[in-house]
Design a protein around this motif. Structure first.
Motif, PDB file in Angstrom:
ATOM      1  N   GLN A 310       0.842  -1.181   0.000  1.00 28.18           N
ATOM      2  CA  GLN A 310       0.000   0.000   0.000  1.00 28.18           C
ATOM      3  C   GLN A 310       0.884   1.239   0.000  1.00 28.18           C
ATOM      4  O   GLN A 310       2.103   1.158   0.168  1.00 28.18           O
ATOM      5  N   GLU A 338       0.740   4.118  -7.373  1.00 34.49           N
ATOM      6  CA  GLU A 338      -0.696   4.099  -7.143  1.00 34.49           C
ATOM      7  C   GLU A 338      -1.444   4.134  -8.472  1.00 34.49           C
ATOM      8  O   GLU A 338      -1.040   4.809  -9.413  1.00 34.49           O
ATOM      9  N   ARG A 342      -8.899   4.748  -8.035  1.00 33.02           N
ATOM     10  CA  ARG A 342      -8.682   4.350  -6.650  1.00 33.02           C
ATOM     11  C   ARG A 342     -10.013   4.218  -5.919  1.00 33.02           C
ATOM     12  O   ARG A 342     -11.037   4.759  -6.345  1.00 33.02           O
ATOM     13  N   PHE A 343      -9.961   3.484  -4.821  1.00 32.44           N
ATOM     14  CA  PHE A 343     -11.117   3.400  -3.942  1.00 32.44           C
ATOM     15  C   PHE A 343     -11.315   4.757  -3.260  1.00 32.44           C
ATOM     16  O   PHE A 343     -10.361   5.334  -2.717  1.00 32.44           O
ATOM     17  N   ARG A 345     -13.072   5.212  -0.604  1.00 32.10           N
ATOM     18  CA  ARG A 345     -12.894   4.939   0.824  1.00 32.10           C
ATOM     19  C   ARG A 345     -12.348   3.542   0.970  1.00 32.10           C
ATOM     20  O   ARG A 345     -13.037   2.569   0.672  1.00 32.10           O
ATOM     21  N   PRO A 346     -11.085   3.418   1.380  1.00 33.62           N
ATOM     22  CA  PRO A 346     -10.492   2.071   1.452  1.00 33.62           C
ATOM     23  C   PRO A 346     -11.006   1.304   2.661  1.00 33.62           C
ATOM     24  O   PRO A 346     -11.709   1.831   3.529  1.00 33.62           O
ATOM     25  N   CYS A 362     -15.959  -0.754   2.039  1.00 31.85           N
ATOM     26  CA  CYS A 362     -15.195   0.186   1.246  1.00 31.85           C
ATOM     27  C   CYS A 362     -16.139   0.840   0.254  1.00 31.85           C
ATOM     28  O   CYS A 362     -17.311   0.451   0.137  1.00 31.85           O
ATOM     29  N   ARG A 419      -6.613  -2.737  -5.706  1.00 33.89           N
ATOM     30  CA  ARG A 419      -6.997  -3.414  -4.469  1.00 33.89           C
ATOM     31  C   ARG A 419      -6.971  -2.451  -3.295  1.00 33.89           C
ATOM     32  O   ARG A 419      -6.238  -1.474  -3.290  1.00 33.89           O
ATOM     33  N   THR A 420      -7.791  -2.771  -2.296  1.00 37.50           N
ATOM     34  CA  THR A 420      -7.681  -2.173  -0.974  1.00 37.50           C
ATOM     35  C   THR A 420      -7.600  -3.309   0.030  1.00 37.50           C
ATOM     36  O   THR A 420      -8.260  -4.341  -0.128  1.00 37.50           O
TER      37      THR A 420
END
Length: 1804
Positions: A310, A338, A342-343, A345-346, A362, A419-420
C-alpha cells in the motif's frame, strides 16, 4: 539487496546461488552457481578458509557465467561448507553451500527359514526406538540450552545431531556446543545430550537427533527459538570472530511496485560467528506480522516479503547484519505506484471475537464498477459464511461465525487489479494461528507453531482427523509446537490444532524429490513342469535398489493385448503358477517388474507361453423360479472361472451351438447366454402348462438343477403409472390410453365417478393390452376426471378443455383520449375472434351498460361509447379479452372553464429593458382570446407582440419599460386570466473596483478608498470590520458624480481593517494595513561592543531607543533571557538596561538588545581573581602512620570551583589503587585507605596547571611491622563418611591473625566447625564429615597461606537381595522388595520405572524397614506394566512387571424388550469388572445422553433408559466394551387408535353452521365421516378439519337436506350414529315492498326488510326469477334486501315479488315508454367494391327496440343476401356479395326517426 557498482564497472552478482547437497558416501556431489560482472569475475572455491585446487576427485567446470564444483567419490571428510568467491576490479561477492555426506545404509541380511521375528526394542535386537525425544524450547539470548534424547535398540545405535539439516560442526565452532553421551536411565538404552553454551539469535532452528543401527534408522526433532532480552545488550562468546562480509557502500537502490502487489527483498550475509539480522523501515525495527514475512530461504539468504503493498508501505528498508566483529547495512528505497482509479474509501482494519461477525466496508468511485473479495489469494464467493452486499458505491463483506482461521488479510479488488487491503483480527483462545498452507520438500523438517492466549493450556494436534504422536508435540507457556523431522509423502495432509471449541488448520504439502526407479530383475526363465502348472524363476536386479521393493507378476492371454496382474512377491526366487490362477482356459504369457516407493522398473517378459486350464467351482447355484403366466423365466448360476457348460430342460440337452431355439415345434422357446462367469437360461413367455419343468446345468466339476413354477398373473397397469394431467383446446381430438399387463382383459371407463356411455362424441376401444377413450372433438364440458378401472386397479386422467386464447389485435399500445364536456367518446378494441367474450372496466370496476355508457359489439370490434361525456366520466378504461388487456385514458375537460392555465392571478416583476412573456393555456386550440392592459385592449406593435401556438396564447414585451407596468388580462367569453406586471429600474452596480483591494500605508499617511457606481445618484454606505463608519476629522466621506471616496487624512495603525462600500445590490471590499514607524536604537551608535568586567562584580548593559515606548528583547548566546535576582531588566523612558548584580565567569557571552527593527550586540568578558590557599596557612609537619592505617590530607581554597592537581613525589596522583580524591565546596581532600610503605613521600596540591600557581605540600612517613610467617603447613586428610577431620598449622608471631577458608569461602565457627589456638598452633576441626564436605581447606596469615585437600570416602550401599521378575493380573496388589548391605539414609535408594522416576500416584507406596526397601503397587493396571528398577549410588537392580488384562464377561446379559408406542424401555446388564467404559448403540449408531436417552453406570451394572419411543425406534440395542459386545432386540408395537370422545346430537337453525366433533387417542390418524351410511367428502359447504387429536365436521349454511344421522370411524372403531336436526328459520316481513313508477331508461329500486339476517331471498319480475347481472343488481345489507333495475324498458313493467322462506312481499313496477330515437346514424354516403360486404350500422336510444331496413322504399327481409343483426341498442344491416345493382338509397326506420345512406358500388 546487492552492492551497487562503482566507476570501474559492475561488481560480481550471483544470479543463481549454489544449493546445499546431501549425498551418500561414495556418490558424486556437484555445486553450481551463475555469477555475472564487468569485467568477468575470477571465480575460486574455498573450504575452511583455504582455496581449493583441482585434483583427481575435485574439478571446477565452467560454462560462460555458470561455474561449478564437481566432487567424485565423496568421503565423510569432504563434508562442510564450500564458498564460491567471485572477484573483479569493481568488487567482490560470496556465495556458500553445505555438502553433507551420509553413511550408506547397512545391507539387510538374507532372512533364514528358521529365523525368529525381531523382538521388541529393549528385549533383543531391533531398530532404534526413541525412549525420550527432545522438547522444543523458547529461551532468551545468552541462556544455556540442553536438548536430550534417549534411544533404545540393539545393537546399540549411533546417535548424532543436526541443525536445519546440517551437521553441527558445519554450523558452529566446537567452543559453542558440547555433546554429552551417556546411558539412558535404567540402562535400557543410550542418550546423547546437546548442550549449547550461550544461545545466540542465529541458533534458532530445528534440531534433529538421528539414531541408526544395523536394523534401521529413527529420528526425533525439536524447535529452538532464541529471543533478544528486552533490556540486556547482545553478547557473544569470547572468540576471535570473523568480520561480517561488508557489501559495497553505495546509495540505496530504488524498487518500484504496483499497489496491491508483493515486494520481496533478499539479503545474503556471511560471517563468523554467524551474523544476526534485523530489518528496519524508516529507522524503526520491523517485526513479522500478517503482511510482513521474514524468513531464510534454502540458499541461506535472509528474505523480507511485504504482501499487498500500500502507499503507507513506501520508504527506506534496511537489512542490518552484525556480529562481535562488526556490522554492515544494505538498503533499498521502496516506491509504491498508485493506480489512477482508486477506492474513494479504502478498507479499515477490524477486530472480532470468535463465533461472532465482522464487517468490512469500502467505497468504489462508481456504482457500476464490479468488485471481488479475496482472503489473501483465495477468491471469496457469496454464501452464508461470506455475505457480500452492494449498495450504490458501497461494497460490504460480512463474515459470519468467525473462526481462528478467518484471521488474516482481506482484499477488495476492482478491475485492473486495483486493491484495498485490511487486516481482520479474530480474538479467541488462539492468538497466532497456523498458515493457510505449508510447502516442504521431502526429507526436510516441518515446524508448525501456535500461540494461545492462556499459558499452560493443553491443545491437541491431529492430521486428517487422526491424533499425532506426543513425541512430535511440545508446549511451553503460550507456545505450542509440532515438529515433523524428515517429512515424507505420508506426512502430507490437513494438520489441525484444537483448543476447546477453537481450532486452526493448515494444509501440509510435501513436494517429492525425484528418485530413480529400481532396475528390472534379470535371468527370467520359464519351466513347464507338471500338467496345468508353470514354474517361473528370476534373479534380483543389479545393482540392488537402495529401498525395499517387491516383484509384480503379470499375465497375458495369447491373442489379447491386455496384461493383467497376477500377484506380488517380496523375495526373489521361483514361483509356481497353477491353472486356478487364470480365469479361462488358454495359452498365457508372463512378465515381471520391480516396484519400490520410487517407481517401477521396465518389464521383463518370460520367453514362451503355457497352456493353463482353470478348475470350475460353483459360486452361486441355480434357484427355483416362480413367475406369472406369460412372463419370461430366467435361470442363472455363477462359476469360479470362465468355462463352457450344457443346459438341460426336462432331461433333454439344449444344443450349445444354437443360443436360441425350441425343444420341439410349438413347444417352449429358450435362449442361452454366457457373460463372463455367469451362465443364464431364459425361457420365453412361459405358459401355465409349463409349470413343473426341470432345468439343469452341467460342466466339468459342476452339476446343478432347479424347478419352474407358474402362477396365474394378476392384472396390473403398465402405463400410466401415475395420474396424468392433460390440457386441450376446443375441437381438439383427445385420446386417453391405458395399457394393462394382460391381453384382452376388460376395463371400464368413468368420468367424474360416473360410468361413461359410448356415443358419437365419445368412443371406447380395446386393442390387446391397450384400452383407449377417444373424444373426436372436445368441448369445454368434456373437462373432468377420467378413470380406467379394472379389478381393483385404476389409471387416472385429469382432462381440461379450454377455449382457444383470445388476443387483442388493436390497440397494441396505451391510448389517450381528450374530449370536452358533452362530446361523444368512443373507445374501440379489436380481437381476433368474433364471438370472444369482452369485458370493459373503468378504474378497476366492471362497466355496466346505461344511458351514459353504451357497449357495442360488431364481430371482432368491441366499442365503449360515452354519448355525452362529462368530466366524471374520465378515468382509466380497460378492455379485457381472456388474459390480455387494452388500456385507454380518457380526460374530459369541462367547457365551462376555457382557461387551463393560469388558474389564479399572476404577478410578474421585471427590470427595465428585460424581456417579459405572459402565457395563457386554453382547453381548445381554436379558441380566440382578447388581451387588455388596465381595461384597454392592447394593440400589437414591435414593442408588444401577440403569439398563438396550439392551445398556448402569449403576450411578449421584448424590452419592457417603466410605463409597461400594469394589469394585463387574457379574456375569452366570461373568463379571464390576470397578470400584474411591475417594472423597476435595474440595480446599482459597482463598476470599479471589481476585485478586492489591498492597501498598505505608513502611520500618519493619507489613505483614500474610492469606488465608481453605475448610477450617479445612487446612495452607498461604508463599513469597517462590519460596523458602519461615521464621518469625523479622522475619517472623511466624499461623493463626486458616480465616484464615492473614504479618506483617512492621517492614518494610524488602529485604522487598519476591512472596509466595505455597500451600494445595496453590490459591494466593494478594501483591506487597509497601517504600519507603525520603525523602532530604532539611538545609543550606542555602534551595533557591536566588546566589554570586560571583573568576576565576581556588577555588570550593566545600557541602550536608548526611539520612540521611547518601543519594546525590546534581550538575548544571551541566542536565547532570550528572563528577569530574575541574578539578572535584572530595566526600562525608564527611552533607556533599556540589563544588570548582573553578582556576575560570575560563566555569565560571560554575547548579549543582544533587539527592537522590532534594529539590534545591538554586547560581547561581555569576565576575568577571575587568582586562587589562594586559606587552610592550612603554612606547610604542615610530617605525618607518620603505621602500615594499614588510613591517611587524610586536606586543604581549603579561596574559590570553590577552582581545579587542583595532586602529585606524589612529583608524579600525578590518580583516583583508585587505594587512593581517593574528594572535593567538598572549597575543600580538597586526598584519602589513603590503608597506608603501606609505598605511600610514603611528599604529596603536593597545586591550584591550577599554570607554572607558578600556588601549591601546598604534605610529608607522609610509613613505619614497617614485623612480617607474619608460617612455621608448619596444612596436611591433606582422607576420612570415612561420619568421621572427624582436624587441620593444624603454626604461625609466627603467635598473635598473628589466622583466617580459615573452605573451598574459597571464609569459615564461620558452628556445631560442625571448631577453630582453636594454642600458642602459635591453630586448628580447624570438621565434625561428622559428609560426602559434600570434600574440598580444599586454606589457612591464611598475613600475606601467606597454606592449603590441603579433604577427601571423604563414601560407604558403599550394595544390594544383597535383588529384584525378581513378576507377573500379576489387573487389579491385584504387587510388592517389589530389595535388601541392602547396610542401613541407608532416607533417599539413599531410588525407585525407577522405564528409566524415569516414579510419578506421583496414590497407588504407589515406598517403605524402608532397616535393610529392606519395598515398593507396593495397589490395584495394578495395564499401564503399570514395564521395567522397574531400584538404584543407589553404587548399585542397581532391574526386574520386569507383566500385567495380564482381566477377562471382561457379562454376568447378566441384555434381554429383549417389547413395549407400546410412546412408552419407555430399560436395558440393563451386569459385567464382571467395575469402572468399565462402554458404548451403547441403536441400530449401529452410537447413543448420546439426551432428554430421551439416559445412560447410567454404577459399579458392575450398566443401564440404558429410552423414553418416548416410536415405531421407527425398533431395532437392535447393543453395548460394547473392549472385546465384549452384548445385544438385544427392541420391539415397539403400534398403539391402536381409539376414539376418546365421540360426537353428540346437535340441533341447529336453518342457515347456521353445524359442527360435529370427536377426539382421538393419537394426532396422526385418519377419520371417516358418514351420513346416513354414506361416506362424506369435502365440498364448499362441508369442511373436514384436524386440530391435533380433534376431528371436526363443519356444515355451513345448513338446510333441511342436511338433517340426518352422522357417524365417524377410525380403523375398526366406530362411534355414532348421532342425529343432526335442522329447524326451519321463522321469517317475517318487517317492511313491505313499495310500487315504483319510472320512465323508460331510468332505474327502479325496491327494498324489503325481513326479521332474520342470515336468510337468502329470491326476486321475481312478472313471474320470472331474477339473477344479478347486466341491468339487474341484487344485494343484501343485513336484514334489508335491495333490487335495482337499471336502463328500464317498457316490457319490464309487471309484478315484483320478494320471497324469503315462507314470507313474501309484492309490489308493482310501471314503466313509461319513451319515443325511440337514433343516437348514431350511418354515413350519408358509403362506397364499397363489388363482391365485398357492406355494413350499415345505427345506434338507437333503447336496447331491444325494433328497427326496419328499406332499400329504395322497399322493406328488406333477412336471407342469404341481407343479414340483420341487433346487439343492444346497435342494429346492423349486412349486404353480402355487393353488386352494382345493389347500389341505391338505404333507410333505417326506428319509431318516428329514420336515417338514409346512399350506397355506391365500384368495379365490375
Amino acid at each position: 539487496m546487492k552492492a551497487g557498482s562503482g566507476d570501474q564497472g559492475s561488481p560480481p552478482c550471483f544470479l543463481r546461488f549454489p544449493r546445499p547437497v546431501r549425498v551418500v558416501s561414495g556418490a558424486e556431489a556437484e555445486l553450481k552457481c551463475v555469477v555475472l560482472g564487468e569485467p568477468p569475475p575470477i571465480v575460486v572455491w574455498e573450504k575452511g578458509g583455504q582455496q581449493l585446487a583441482a585434483s583427481e576427485r575435485l574439478s571446477f567446470p565452467a560454462d560462460g557465467a555458470e561455474h561449478g564444483l564437481l566432487l567424485s567419490g565423496a568421503l565423510p571428510t569432504d563434508a562442510g561448507v564450500y564458498v564460491c568467491r567471485a572477484r573483479n576490479a569493481a568488487g567482490e561477492a560470496y556465495a556458500a553451500a553445505a555438502v553433507t555426506v551420509l553413511e550408506p545404509p547397512a545391507p539387510e541380511p538374507e532372512p533364514q527359514p528358521a529365523e525368529r521375528p525381531l523382538p521388541p526394542p529393549g528385549s533383543g535386537e531391533g531398530a532404534p526406538v526413541f525412549l525420550t525425544g527432545p522438547c522444543s524450547q523458547w529461551v532468551l539470548r545468552g541462556a544455556e540450552v540442553v536438548l536430550m534424547c534417549q534411544v533404545g535398540g540393539l545393537p546399540e545405535p549411533t546417535l548424532y545431531w543436526e541443525k536445519d539439516g546440517m551437521a553441527l560442526d558445519e554450523v558452529w565452532d566446537s567452543s559453542h556446543f558440547a555433546l554429552e553421551p551417556g546411558r539412558a536411565a535404567g540402562g535400557t538404552g543410550v542418550s546423547l545430550a546437546l548442550r549449547i553454551l550461550a544461545a545466540r539469535l542465529p541458533d534458532s532452528g530445528v534440531y534433529v537427533c538421528h539414531a541408526r543401527n544395523a536394523h534401521g534408522h529413527a529420528q526425533a526433532g525439536a524447535l529452538l527459538q532464541v529471543h533478544q532480552p528486552p533490556e540486556s545488550p547482545p553478547e557473544d562468546p569470547d572468540e576471535t570472530p570473523t568480520p561480517v562480509v561488508e557489501p559495497l557502500k553505495c546509495a540505496p537502490k530504488t524498487f518500484w511496485v504496483n499497489e496491491g502487489k508483493h515486494a520481496k527483498f533478499r539479503c545474503y550475509v556471511m560471517g563468523k560467528p554467524e551474523p544476526e539480522i534485523e530489518w528496519h523501515w524508516e529507522g524503526r525495527p520491523l517485526l513479522p506480522d500478517r503482511r510482513r514475512l521474514m524468513y531464510r530461504d534454502r540458499d541461506g539468504g535472509f528474505v523480507l516479503k511485504v504482501l499487498y503493498c500500500q502507499a503507507k508501505d513506501r520508504g527506506l528498508y534496511v537489512c542490518a547484519a552484525r556480529n562481535s566483529a562488526g556490522q554492515t547495512l544494505s538498503a533499498v528505497q521502496l516506491h509504491v505506484k498508485e493506480p489512477r482509479l482508486r477506492f474513494t474509501r479504502p478498507l479499515q482494519d477490524v477486530e472480532g471475537r470468535e463465533h461472532g461477525i465482522v464487517v468490512l466496508e469500502c467505497k468504489v468511485p462508481n456504482s457500476r464498477i464490479p468488485t471481488a473479495w479475496f482472503r489473501e489469494d483465495q477468491r471469496l464467493l457469496p454464501c452464508r459464511k461470506y455475505e457480500q452486499i452492494e449498495e450504490g458505491t458501497v461494497r460490504r463483506l460480512i463474515i459470519h461465525r468467525l473462526k481462528a482461521d478467518d484471521d488474516g488479510v482481506y482484499l477488495c479488488e476492482m478491475r485492473g487489479r486495483v486493491r484495498t487491503v485490511a487486516n481482520v483480527t479474530v480474538k479467541g483462545p488462539i492468538l497466532k494461528r497456523l498458515p493457510r498452507k505449508l510447502d516442504v520438500l521431502e526429507g526436510e523438517n516441518a515446524v508448525l507453531l501456535v500461540e494461545t492466549r492462556e499459558a499452560g493450556v493443553e491443545g491437541h494436534w491431529s492430521r486428517d482427523g487422526e491424533e499425532l504422536p506426543a513425541t512430535c508435540q511440545s508446549s511451553c507457556g503460550h507456545m505450542h509446537a509440532l515438529v515433523l523431522p524428515g517429512v515424507t509423502r505420508e506426512d502430507a495432509g490437513e494438520v489441525t490444532f484444537n483448543l476447546g471449541n477453537s481450532r486452526t488448520t493448515t494444509l501440509l504439502r510435501v513436494k517429492c524429490i525425484k528418485h530413480n526407479p529400481p532396475g528390472p530383475p534379470v535371468m527370467a526363465e520359464m519351466f513347464k513342469g507338471q500338467k496345468n502348472t508353470v514354474l517361473l524363476t528370476w534373479k534380483p536386479p543389479e545393482p540392488p535398489p537402495e529401498t525395499s521393493f517387491i516383484y509384480r507378476l503379470e499375465r497375458q492371454e495369447v491373442g489379447s493385448e491386455d496384461w493383467i496382474q497376477c500377484f506380488s512377491i517380496e523375495k526373489a526366487g521361483a514361483v509356481e503358477v497353477p491353472g486356478d490362477c487364470v480365469p479361462a482356459e488358454g495359452d498365457y504369457r508372463f512378465r515381471i517388474c520391480t516396484v519400490s516407493e520410487h517407481g517401477r522398473s521396465p518389464h521383463i517378459v518370460f520367453h514362451g507361453s503355457a497352456h493353463l486350464v482353470p478348475t470350475a467351482r460353483l459360486v452361486k447355484g441355480l434357484e427355483d423360479v416362480q413367475v406369472y403366466d406369460g412372463e419370461d423365466a430366467i435361470f442363472s448360476l455363477d462359476l469360479s472361472t470362465i468355462i463352457q457348460g450344457i443346459w438341460f430342460l426336462n432331461g433333454e440337452e439344449l444344443k450349445c451351438t444354437e443360443p436360441e431355439g425350441q425343444v420341439e415345434p410349438g413347444a417352449l422357446r429358450y435362449r442361452m447366454e454366457q457373460k463372463g462367469l455367469q451362465h443364464r437360461l431364459i425361457l420365453q413367455t412361459v405358459k401355465h402348462q409349463d409349470s413343473g419343468a426341470l432345468v439343469g446345468f452341467s460342466c466339468p466339476g459342476v452339476q446343478d438343477s432347479a424347478a419352474l413354477t407358474i402362477q396365474e398373473s394378476p392384472v396390473h397397469i403398465l402405463n400410466p403409472q401415475d395420474k396424468v394431467s392433460l390440457t386441450f383446446t376446443t375441437s381438439d381430438r383427445v385420446v386417453l390410453t391405458c395399457e394393462l399387463s394382460r391381453m384382452d382383459f376388460p376395463a371400464t371407463w368413468y368420468k367424474d365417478g360416473q360410468k361413461v356411455e359410448e356415443s358419437e362424441s365419445l368412443v371406447v376401444k380395446m386393442d390387446g393390452r391397450r384400452h383407449r377413450l377417444i373424444l373426436p372433438e372436445a368441448n369445454v364440458q368434456d373437462s373432468g376426471e377420467f378413470e380406467c378401472r379394472t379389478e381393483g386397479v385404476s389409471a387416472f386422467f385429469s382432462v381440461t378443455v379450454q377455449d382457444p386464447p383470445v388476443h387483442i389485435v388493436d390497440p397494441q399500445e396505451h391510448v389517450f383520449v381528450h374530449a370536452i364536456t358533452s362530446e361523444c367518446v368512443m373507445l374501440t378494441c379489436v380481437v381476433d375472434q368474433e364471438d370472444a367474450l369482452v369485458r370493459w372496466y373503468k378504474d378497476g370496476q366492471e362497466v355496466e351498460e346505461s344511458d351514459f355508457v353504451m357497449l357495442e359489439n360488431d364481430g371482432p370490434h368491441h366499442r365503449l361509447v360515452l354519448p355525452a361525456a362529462q368530466p366524471p366520466d374520465g378515468g382509466e378504461f380497460q378492455c379485457v379479452a381472456g388474459e390480455e388487456r387494452a388500456y385507454f385514458t380518457v380526460t374530459i375537460t369541462d367547457v365551462s372553464s376555457w382557461i387551463v392555465y393560469p388558474s389564479g392571478k399572476v404577478y410578474v416583476a421585471a427590470v427595465r429593458l428585460e424581456r417579459v412573456v405572459l402565457t395563457c393555456e386554453l382547453c381548445r386550440p381554436w379558441a380566440e382570446v382578447r388581451w387588455t392592459k388596465d381595461g384597454e385592449e392592447v394593440v400589437e406593435s414591435p414593442a408588444l407582440l401577440l403569439q398563438k401556438e396550439d392551445t398556448i396564447r402569449r403576450l411578449v414585451l421584448p424590452a419592457v419599460q417603466l410605463e409597461d407596468s400594469g394589469e394585463y388580462l387574457c379574456e375569452i367569453d366570461d373568463e379571464s386570466a390576470s397578470f400584474t406586471v411591475t417594472v423597476t429600474e435595474p440595480p446599482v452596480r459597482i463598476i470599479y473596483p471589481r476585485d478586492e483591494v489591498t492597501l498598505i500605508a505608513v502611520s500618519l499617511e493619507c489613505v483614500v478608498l474610492m469606488c465608481e457606481l453605475s448610477q450617479e445618484d445612487a446612495p452607498v454606505r461604508w463599513y469597517k470590520d462590519g460596523l458602519e463608519v461615521e464621518e469625523s476629522e479622522a475619517l472623511v466621506l466624499e461623493s463626486d458624480g458616480p465616484r464615492r471616496r473614504l479618506v483617512l487624512p492621517a492614518a494610524q495603525p488602529e485604522d487598519g481593517g476591512e472596509f466595505v462600500c455597500d451600494a445595496g445590490d453590490d459591494s466593494a471590499f478594501f483591506t487597509v494595513t497601517v504600519t507603525a514607524p520603525p523602532e530604532r536604537i539611538v545609543h550606542p551608535a555602534a551595533r557591536s561592543l566588546d566589554l570586560q568586567f571583573r568576576a565576581p562584580g556588577r555588570v550593566e548593559l545600557r541602550c536608548e531607543v526611539a520612540p521611547a515606548g518601543s519594546q525590546v528583547c534581550w538575548y544571551k548566546d541566542g536565547l532570550e533571557v528572563e528577569a530574575s535576582d541574578a539578572l535584572q531588566l530595566g526600562a525608564e523612558g527611552p533607556t533599556r538596561t540589563l544588570t548582573l548584580p553578582h556576575a560570575q565567569p560563566e555569565d560571560a557571552g554575547e548579549y543582544v538588545c533587539e527592537t522590532r527593527d534594529e539590534a545591538v550586540t554586547f560581547n561581555v568578558s569576565l576575568a577571575e581573581t587568582p586562587v589562594q590557599f586559606l587552610m592550612p596557612e603554612r606547610a604542615p609537619s610530617p605525618l607518620c602512620v603505621a602500615p594499614g592505617e588510613p591517611v587524610v590530607l586536606s586543604c581549603e581554597l579561596s574559590r570553590a570551583s577552582a581545579p587542583v592537581f595532586w602529585s606524589h613525589n612529583g608524579e600525578p596522583v590518580q583516583d583508585g589503587e587505594g587512593l581517593e580524591l574528594q572535593a567538598e565546596g572549597p575543600r580538597r581532600i586526598l584519602c589513603i585507605r590503608a597506608a603501606d610503605p609505598g605511600h610514603a613521600g611528599l604529596y603536593t596540591c597545586q591550584a591550577g596547571a599554570a607554572p607558578g600557581s600556588p601549591s601546598l605540600s604534605f610529608t607522609v612517613q610509613v613505619t614497617e611491622l614485623p612480617p607474619v610467617k608460617l612455621i608448619s603447613e596444612l596436611t591433606p586428610l582422607t576420612v570415612h563418611e561420619g568421621d572427624d577431620a582436624t587441620f593444624r598449622c603454626e604461625v609466627s608471631p603467635p598473635d598473628a591473625d589466622v583466617t580459615w577458608l573452605r573451598n574459597g569461602a571464609v569459615v564461620t565457627p558452628g556445631p560442625q566447625l571448631e577453630m582453636a589456638q594454642n600458642g602459635s598452633s591453630h586448628t580447624l576441626t570438621i565434625r561428622g564429615c559428609q560426602l559434600q564436605d570434600t574440598g580444599t581447606v586454606t589457612a591464611r596469615a598475613g600475606g601467606t597461606s597454606t592449603s590441603a585437600r579433604l577427601h571423604v570416602r563414601e560407604t558403599e550401599l550394595l544390594f544383597l537381595r535383588r529384584l525378581q521378575d513378576m507377573r500379576a493380573e489387573e487389579g491385584q496388589d504387587v510388592c517389589l522388595e530389595v535388601e541392602t548391605g547396610r542401613v541407608g539414609t532416607a533417599g539413599a535408594v531410588r525407585w525407577m520405572r522405564g528409566g524415569e522416576p516414579l510419578p506421583l500416584d496414590s497407588r504407589l507406596t515406598m517403605a524402608q524397614d532397616g535393610h529392606i526397601h519395598r515398593l507396593s503397587i495397589h490395584g495394578v493396571i495395564l499401564a503399570d506394566q514395564g521395567t522397574y528398577g531400584c538404584e543407589s549410588h553404587h548399585d542397581r537392580t532391574l526386574a520386569r512387571l507383566s500385567v495380564r488384562p482381566r477377562q471382561l464377561k457379562a454376568l447378566r446379559p441384555l434381554e429383549d424388550v417389547t413395549i407400546s408406542e410412546g412408552g419407555s424401555a430399560t436395558f440393563q446388564l451386569e459385567l464382571s469388572q467395575e469402572g468399565v467404559t462402554g458404548e451403547w448403540a441403536q441400530g449401529g449408531v452410537r447413543l448420546q445422553p439426551g432428554p430421551k436417552c439416559h445412560i447410567h453406570a454404577e459399579g458392575h451394572t450398566h443401564r440404558l433408559e429410552l423414553s418416548g419411543l416410536g415405531l421407527a425406534d425398533s431395532g437392535c440395542i447393543s453395548f460394547t466394551a473392549d472385546s465384549l459386545r452384548c445385544a438385544a432386540r427392541l420391539s415397539v408395537r403400534e398403539v391402536p387408535v381409539t376414539i376418546v370422545r365421540g360426537p353428540q346430537n346437535l340441533e341447529v337453525t336453518e342457515g347456521d353452521t353445524a359442527t360435529l366433533e370427536c377426539e382421538l387417542s393419537q394426532a396422526l390418524a385418519d377419520v371417516t365421516w358418514e351420513k346416513d351410511g354414506r361416506e362424506l367428502t369435502p365440498s364448499p359447504r362441508l369442511r373436514l378439519q384436524a386440530l391435533g387429536t380433534r376431528r371436526l365436521l363443519q356444515l355451513r349454511r345448513c338446510c333441511s337436506s342436511d338433517a340426518g344421522t352422522y357417524s365417524c370411524a377410525v380403523g375398526t372403531t366406530r362411534v355414532g350414529p348421532v342425529r343432526l336436526t335442522v329447524r326451519e328459520r321463522a321469517v317475517s316481513v318487517l317492511c313491505e315492498l313499495q310500487s315504483v313508477q319510472a320512465r323508460e331508461g331510468d332505474s327502479a329500486r325496491f327494498e324489503c326488510t325481513v326479521s332474520e339476517t342470515e336468510i337468502t331471498g329470491r326476486w321475481e319480475l312478472g313471474g320470472r326469477p331474477l339473477r344479478a347481472g347486466g341491468r339487474v343488481r341484487i344485494r343484501q345489507e343485513g336484514k334489508k334486501h335491495i333490487l335495482v333495475l337499471s336502463s328500464l324498458l317498457a316490457e319490464d313493467a309487471g309484478e315484483v315479488r320478494f320471497q324469503a322462506g315462507p314470507a313474501q312481499s309484492l309490489a308493482r313496477l310501471e314503466v313509461e315508454a319513451l319515443p325511440l330515437q337514433m343516437c348514431r346514424r350511418p354515413p350519408r354516403e358509403k362506397t364499397v367494391l363489388a363482391g365485398r360486404r357492406a355494413v350499415l350500422e345505427v345506434t338507437v336510444s333503447r336496447s331491444g327496440s325494433h328497427v326496419c331496413w328499406l332499400w329504395e322504399g322497399v322493406e328488406l327481409c333477412p336471407g342469404g343476401k341481407y343479414e340483420m343483426r341487433s346487439h343492444g341498442p346497435t342494429h346492423s344491416l349486412v349486404i353480402h356479395d355487393v353488386q352494382p345493382e345493389d347500389q341505391g338509397s338505404y333507410c333505417c326506420q326506428a319509431g318516428q326517426d329514420s336515417a338514409h345512406t346512399q350506397l355506391l358500388v365500384e368495379g365490375d
